[in-house]
Write an enzyme that holds these catalytic residues in place. Sequence first.
Site, PDB file in Angstrom:
ATOM      1  N   ASP A 232       0.814  -1.212   0.000  1.00 19.55           N
ATOM      2  CA  ASP A 232       0.000   0.000   0.000  1.00 19.55           C
ATOM      3  C   ASP A 232       0.853   1.271   0.000  1.00 19.55           C
ATOM      4  O   ASP A 232       2.009   1.256   0.453  1.00 19.55           O
ATOM      5  CB  ASP A 232      -0.905   0.032   1.238  1.00 19.55           C
ATOM      6  CG  ASP A 232      -1.901  -1.108   1.258  1.00 19.55           C
ATOM      7  OD1 ASP A 232      -2.156  -1.690   0.195  1.00 19.55           O
ATOM      8  OD2 ASP A 232      -2.426  -1.402   2.348  1.00 19.55           O
ATOM      9  N   LYS A 233       0.250   2.337  -0.439  1.00 22.97           N
ATOM     10  CA  LYS A 233       0.910   3.640  -0.464  1.00 22.97           C
ATOM     11  C   LYS A 233       1.497   3.993   0.908  1.00 22.97           C
ATOM     12  O   LYS A 233       2.649   4.429   1.003  1.00 22.97           O
ATOM     13  CB  LYS A 233      -0.090   4.720  -0.887  1.00 22.97           C
ATOM     14  CG  LYS A 233       0.423   6.142  -0.753  1.00 22.97           C
ATOM     15  CD  LYS A 233      -0.672   7.165  -1.042  1.00 22.97           C
ATOM     16  CE  LYS A 233      -0.177   8.585  -0.774  1.00 22.97           C
ATOM     17  NZ  LYS A 233      -1.248   9.588  -0.992  1.00 22.97           N
TER      18      LYS A 233
END
Length: 308
Positions: A133-134
Site C-alpha cells: 500500500d501507499k
Amino acid sequence: MPIEREDIGKRLDMYVAEREEITRSASQKWIKDGCVTVNGRAAAKNYCLREGDTVETDPPEPEFLSAEPQDIPITIVYEDDDVIVVNKEKGMVVHPAPGNPDGTLVNALMFHCGARLSGINGVIRPGIVHRIDKDTSGLLIVAKNDRAHESLAEQISSHRFERCYRAIVNGTIRENEGTVDAPIGRSRTDRKKMAVVSDGRNAVTHFRVLERLKGATYIECRLETGRTHQIRVHMAHLGHPLLGDTVYGGGHTKDEQRLAELLSGQCLHAQSISFVHPVTGEYVHIESELPPYFQTVLDDYRRRTEKE
C-alpha cells in the site's frame, strides 16, 4: 498464473475482477477483447475454472495513463541482472493510477532501469510482481525480465515467497502467536474497502507478539497469501486494528487522532522477504531496518509503558 485451490469452480470474469482489482464489467471487457487466456487460449466470461488451469492477463493500456521515467530517489537494497529489491518509503504509490498519474515507484524504476523491466504487467506496472500500500513502507521486489517475473509470481502463488511485516496494533493481544484464516473480498457496504466475507478469497496471516505496550502491541506478521489490505483487514477483524489506520481502525479518541496525523496512515512495515533466485536458484533473504516514523511511534509507546 496457476489458479489456487479455492478458485476452482469460480467464473472467469469474477476471478479476473478479484485478482486484478477491477470491476466485473471491466473484467468482462478484458475477456471479450482477448486480454485474458486460460491455458493459453481464449475462454468465455462464464467459464468455470478447473484444477490445473493457468490464467494469464494482458491488461489493456489505459488511454488516460502513461508511465514515464522520472528521476525520483529510491532506496535499492539488492540488484542484479534479473531482480531489484527496493525499500519503499511510506507515502509513495507503487504504480500510476487515476489520482496518482506520476511520481510513483514505477516512474522511478523506469528512470533507474531503463527498458530492463519485465513487460508482463504492461506499461503501467512494468516489473511489478507484488504490491504494498501507499502508506505501508518496506521491501518490494521487482522483476527485470519475464523469466524472473514468472518465477517470482509462481513462488508467490505456491506460498514459497516469504513476506514478513512489522506492525503496531491497538490494544493488547493476549496470545503470544496465532493465525488468522479468514477469506477477504470487497466489503458489501463500502466497495472501496476490503472485508472478511464468506465468499471472499482464501487469506491467511500468521502473527507473533514481539512486545506488549501500554494500549498497543508490537507484532510480526507473516503472509501466507497476499490479498489486498490483508494484514490491515485481518487485524481489524481480530479487534486490533493497526495504529494510524483510519480506514479499518478507529480514529475516534484524541490519542488515535494524534497518531493518525503523526503517521499519515497505518503503522506497517514490510521488514523482510525471502525467495529463491529465479536464475541462480540461490535462497535470498533480505531485511530492512524500521523506518524513522515507525521507530518514533514504538519509542513513544515504550516510554508510556515504562511510566506505568
